[in-house]
Design a protein around this motif. Structure first.
Motif, PDB file in Angstrom:
ATOM      1  N   PRO A   1       0.821  -1.217   0.000  1.00  0.00           N
ATOM      2  CA  PRO A   1       0.000   0.000   0.000  1.00  0.00           C
ATOM      3  C   PRO A   1       0.855   1.266   0.000  1.00  0.00           C
ATOM      4  CG  PRO A   1      -0.556  -1.480   1.837  1.00  0.00           C
ATOM      5  CD  PRO A   1       0.761  -1.925   1.280  1.00  0.00           C
ATOM      6  N   THR A   2       0.182   2.395  -0.025  1.00  0.00           N
ATOM      7  CA  THR A   2       0.869   3.675   0.077  1.00  0.00           C
ATOM      8  C   THR A   2       1.450   3.829   1.482  1.00  0.00           C
ATOM      9  OG1 THR A   2      -0.668   4.654  -1.503  1.00  0.00           O
ATOM     10  CG2 THR A   2       0.606   6.184  -0.134  1.00  0.00           C
ATOM     11  N   VAL A   3       2.666   4.337   1.566  1.00  0.00           N
ATOM     12  CA  VAL A   3       3.306   4.534   2.868  1.00  0.00           C
ATOM     13  C   VAL A   3       2.504   5.552   3.682  1.00  0.00           C
ATOM     14  CG1 VAL A   3       5.384   5.333   4.056  1.00  0.00           C
ATOM     15  CG2 VAL A   3       5.586   4.008   1.930  1.00  0.00           C
ATOM     16  N   PRO A   4       2.139   5.209   4.905  1.00  0.00           N
ATOM     17  CA  PRO A   4       1.373   6.154   5.732  1.00  0.00           C
ATOM     18  C   PRO A   4       2.200   7.365   6.113  1.00  0.00           C
ATOM     19  CG  PRO A   4       1.997   4.227   7.026  1.00  0.00           C
ATOM     20  CD  PRO A   4       2.386   3.936   5.605  1.00  0.00           C
ATOM     21  N   GLU A   5       1.515   8.475   6.362  1.00  0.00           N
ATOM     22  CA  GLU A   5       2.203   9.702   6.740  1.00  0.00           C
ATOM     23  C   GLU A   5       2.788   9.574   8.154  1.00  0.00           C
ATOM     24  OE1 GLU A   5      -0.463  12.960   6.408  1.00  0.00           O
ATOM     25  OE2 GLU A   5      -0.759  12.741   4.245  1.00  0.00           O
ATOM     26  N   GLY A   6       3.870  10.308   8.380  1.00  0.00           N
ATOM     27  CA  GLY A   6       4.429  10.402   9.723  1.00  0.00           C
ATOM     28  C   GLY A   6       5.590   9.485  10.016  1.00  0.00           C
ATOM     29  N   ILE A   7       5.919   8.564   9.077  1.00  0.00           N
ATOM     30  CA  ILE A   7       7.015   7.629   9.354  1.00  0.00           C
ATOM     31  C   ILE A   7       8.160   7.777   8.353  1.00  0.00           C
ATOM     32  CG2 ILE A   7       5.484   5.949  10.445  1.00  0.00           C
ATOM     33  CD1 ILE A   7       5.725   4.250   7.892  1.00  0.00           C
ATOM     34  N   GLU A   8       8.066   8.783   7.496  1.00  0.00           N
ATOM     35  CA  GLU A   8       9.062   8.931   6.425  1.00  0.00           C
ATOM     36  C   GLU A   8      10.484   9.041   6.967  1.00  0.00           C
ATOM     37  OE1 GLU A   8       6.379  10.745   6.781  1.00  0.00           O
ATOM     38  OE2 GLU A   8       5.151  10.609   4.957  1.00  0.00           O
ATOM     39  N   SER A   9      10.693   9.881   7.973  1.00  0.00           N
ATOM     40  CA  SER A   9      12.053  10.074   8.496  1.00  0.00           C
ATOM     41  C   SER A   9      12.596   8.788   9.119  1.00  0.00           C
ATOM     42  CB  SER A   9      12.077  11.214   9.517  1.00  0.00           C
ATOM     43  OG  SER A   9      11.238  10.917  10.625  1.00  0.00           O
ATOM     44  N   ARG A  10      11.716   8.024   9.780  1.00  0.00           N
ATOM     45  CA  ARG A  10      12.169   6.762  10.380  1.00  0.00           C
ATOM     46  C   ARG A  10      12.556   5.768   9.291  1.00  0.00           C
ATOM     47  NH1 ARG A  10      15.398   5.111  13.571  1.00  0.00           N
ATOM     48  NH2 ARG A  10      15.163   2.972  14.281  1.00  0.00           N
ATOM     49  N   LEU A  11      11.827   5.750   8.183  1.00  0.00           N
ATOM     50  CA  LEU A  11      12.136   4.835   7.096  1.00  0.00           C
ATOM     51  C   LEU A  11      13.471   5.182   6.442  1.00  0.00           C
ATOM     52  CD1 LEU A  11       8.662   4.329   5.369  1.00  0.00           C
ATOM     53  CD2 LEU A  11       9.779   2.895   7.084  1.00  0.00           C
ATOM     54  N   VAL A  12      13.757   6.479   6.328  1.00  0.00           N
ATOM     55  CA  VAL A  12      15.044   6.897   5.771  1.00  0.00           C
ATOM     56  C   VAL A  12      16.186   6.334   6.622  1.00  0.00           C
ATOM     57  CG1 VAL A  12      16.566   8.870   5.361  1.00  0.00           C
ATOM     58  CG2 VAL A  12      14.163   8.967   4.647  1.00  0.00           C
ATOM     59  N   GLN A  13      16.035   6.430   7.933  1.00  0.00           N
ATOM     60  CA  GLN A  13      17.068   5.923   8.842  1.00  0.00           C
ATOM     61  C   GLN A  13      17.188   4.405   8.749  1.00  0.00           C
ATOM     62  OE1 GLN A  13      19.073   8.037  10.828  1.00  0.00           O
ATOM     63  NE2 GLN A  13      20.247   6.115  10.889  1.00  0.00           N
ATOM     64  N   LEU A  14      16.051   3.720   8.644  1.00  0.00           N
ATOM     65  CA  LEU A  14      16.074   2.263   8.551  1.00  0.00           C
ATOM     66  C   LEU A  14      16.754   1.810   7.259  1.00  0.00           C
ATOM     67  CD1 LEU A  14      12.516   1.312   9.887  1.00  0.00           C
ATOM     68  CD2 LEU A  14      14.708   0.794  10.961  1.00  0.00           C
ATOM     69  N   LYS A  15      16.519   2.537   6.181  1.00  0.00           N
ATOM     70  CA  LYS A  15      17.178   2.194   4.914  1.00  0.00           C
ATOM     71  C   LYS A  15      18.682   2.329   5.036  1.00  0.00           C
ATOM     72  CE  LYS A  15      13.284   3.515   1.950  1.00  0.00           C
ATOM     73  NZ  LYS A  15      12.783   4.511   0.965  1.00  0.00           N
ATOM     74  N   GLU A  16      19.119   3.337   5.753  1.00  0.00           N
ATOM     75  CA  GLU A  16      20.558   3.554   5.933  1.00  0.00           C
ATOM     76  C   GLU A  16      21.179   2.487   6.843  1.00  0.00           C
ATOM     77  OE1 GLU A  16      21.187   7.453   7.430  1.00  0.00           O
ATOM     78  OE2 GLU A  16      20.475   8.470   5.617  1.00  0.00           O
ATOM     79  N   ASP A  17      20.445   2.132   7.897  1.00  0.00           N
ATOM     80  CA  ASP A  17      20.978   1.204   8.900  1.00  0.00           C
ATOM     81  C   ASP A  17      20.876  -0.259   8.475  1.00  0.00           C
ATOM     82  OD1 ASP A  17      21.465   3.416  10.443  1.00  0.00           O
ATOM     83  OD2 ASP A  17      19.706   3.137  11.745  1.00  0.00           O
ATOM     84  N   GLY A  18      19.926  -0.578   7.615  1.00  0.00           N
ATOM     85  CA  GLY A  18      19.679  -1.963   7.252  1.00  0.00           C
ATOM     86  C   GLY A  18      18.671  -2.616   8.182  1.00  0.00           C
ATOM     87  N   ARG A  19      18.262  -3.818   7.842  1.00  0.00           N
ATOM     88  CA  ARG A  19      17.206  -4.473   8.617  1.00  0.00           C
ATOM     89  C   ARG A  19      17.661  -4.813  10.021  1.00  0.00           C
ATOM     90  NH1 ARG A  19      14.609  -8.528  10.652  1.00  0.00           N
ATOM     91  NH2 ARG A  19      12.377  -8.815  10.217  1.00  0.00           N
ATOM     92  N   PRO A  20      16.851  -4.503  11.036  1.00  0.00           N
ATOM     93  CA  PRO A  20      17.178  -4.896  12.415  1.00  0.00           C
ATOM     94  C   PRO A  20      17.332  -6.411  12.521  1.00  0.00           C
ATOM     95  CG  PRO A  20      15.396  -3.295  12.393  1.00  0.00           C
ATOM     96  CD  PRO A  20      15.608  -3.711  10.967  1.00  0.00           C
TER      97      PRO A  20
END
Length: 392
Positions: free
Chosen positions: A241-260
């Protein structure tokens, strides 16, 4: 599963903690529960599967009455566990021996005093640690540390607390550990924060070594699988689905860090996978307690739980689980009530564990239960601590 360890379950409810401790290898010598519907659930499942616990071990009575009549004695029990009810009451002028009758911590401490188990596990809501209640919670912890220091007749609890703190008994002491546990971090498809008190008798090898089990699941892992790779949706056969609002900045960080490294939080969709869509007022063949309930609606502060996230904390309301925590909210905004089976899964009950009482009473027992997998994880650590041997 067998460890040779024994337990007594106080305020056993519908059996959530009892199932967890049984899975950890504890044999139940008594399950004490005054509510007739909860006791009926315990007996029914014992008769259905005697490997859980003997039906005769279920005592439908007040803990205080059971304690005065039991033949169990010090040395018979390795674990005393339960979630003592602790209703609000005024802190001013309350006597240690004559508290609000709904507060059952005194009975729980008295059980520990008499049975002297190696381990104690008490679970309760986070509200116990709120500032207005923290002085009394401190009193509870100090009593558990030194349970032989009894309150005198008509002694104020504050005075008794002072005596307990100053005392230095040698006959019976416990090392007390306090933790705030989030059940979703241990794989439960529900956000459920609870305070646990663990008491380990001071002569048990490694009493000070015990630590809360490491978390196995994480919120970030769920976000990563949903919105970075889309694996979550693919596993359920869905388009991302479409990415919900409000989590964009967290997703950017997760992409940089890789999967937990941890597993992802489990969602309601994960939890109920494999169950047929419930039909209102009709039982589902092959699944007990899976009947649809019509009339789900939202109201202020009760909007249901998003389908692709862990459920909100399941609570026991006056007539069962309260409304907002008992509904699924789908992506299109529609709502429906959890069935009893779905709610049971969200608390970690297996599908073969049955609730042979009215829906409202079953939901109440489920909402009051200690999450089964959390209880298992915690109490497995007790056996592991014994196996580890003396501290060096």
């Amino acid at each position: 599963m067998e460890s040779g360890l024994t337990s007594v379950e106080l305020f056993a409810g519908g059996g959530g903690m009892a199932l967890g401790t049984r899975a950890a290898g504890f044999e139940h010598l008594a399950l004490v529960e005054w509510n007739k519907n909860a006791a009926a659930i315990l007996r029914h499942n014992a008769e259905k599967d005697p490997a859980l616990w003997p039906a005769r071990a279920v005592h439908e009575q007040d803990v205080r009455e059971w304690l005065d009549s039991t033949d169990l004695k010090a040395g018979d029990v390795d674990l005393v566990a339960g979630g003592p009810p602790c209703q609000p009451f005024s802190l001013g002028g309350v006597h240690a021996g004559d508290m609000d009758q709904r507060n059952m911590f005194p009975a729980a401490i008295e059980t520990v005093r008499r049975l002297r188990p190696s381990f104690v596990l008490f679970e309760n809501v986070p509200g116990l640690t709120r500032p207005s209640f923290s002085p009394y919670f401190s009193y509870i912890k100090h009593q558990l540390e030194k349970p032989t220091i009894r309150a005198k007749e008509d002694e104020l609890w504050t005075d008794h607390h002072g005596r307990v703190q100053k005392s230095n008994p040698t006959s019976l002491r416990y090392v007390v550990h306090q933790h705030l546990v989030e059940a979703a971090d241990y794989g439960l498809p529900q956000n459920r924060r609870r305070v646990i008190l663990v008491g380990i008798r001071s002569d048990v090898p490694g009493a000070t070594k015990w630590a809360v089990p490491a978390e196995t699941h994480s919120r970030d892992a769920l976000l990563y699988d949903q919105w970075v790779t889309g694996d979550y949706w693919a596993e359920h056969g869905l388009a991302m689905p479409t990415v919900p609002e409000g989590i964009e900045s967290r997703l950017v960080q997760l992409k940089e860090d890789g999967r937990p490294s941890l597993e992802r939080w489990q969602t309601i969709r994960d939890c109920i996978k494999g169950l047929p869509e419930p039909v209102d007022r009709r039982a589902s063949p092959g699944f007990s307690n899976h009947e649809g309930i019509p009339g789900a609606r939202a109201y202020p502060k009760h909007s249901g739980s998003p389908f692709d996230w862990p459920a909100k904390t399941i609570k026991a309301g006056v007539h069962g689980v309260s409304g907002g925590e008992a509904m699924i909210r789908f992506d299109d905004g529609s709502l429906r009530y959890f069935t009893v089976r779905e709610a049971a899964r969200m608390q970690g009950f297996s599908d073969d564990y049955e609730f042979p009482v009215a829906r409202s009473r079953a939901m109440g027992a489920i909402g009051n239960a200690v999450a089964t997998p959390v209880a298992e994880r915690l109490t497995r650590m007790f056996a592991a601590l014994l196996e580890a041997g003396p501290e060096t």
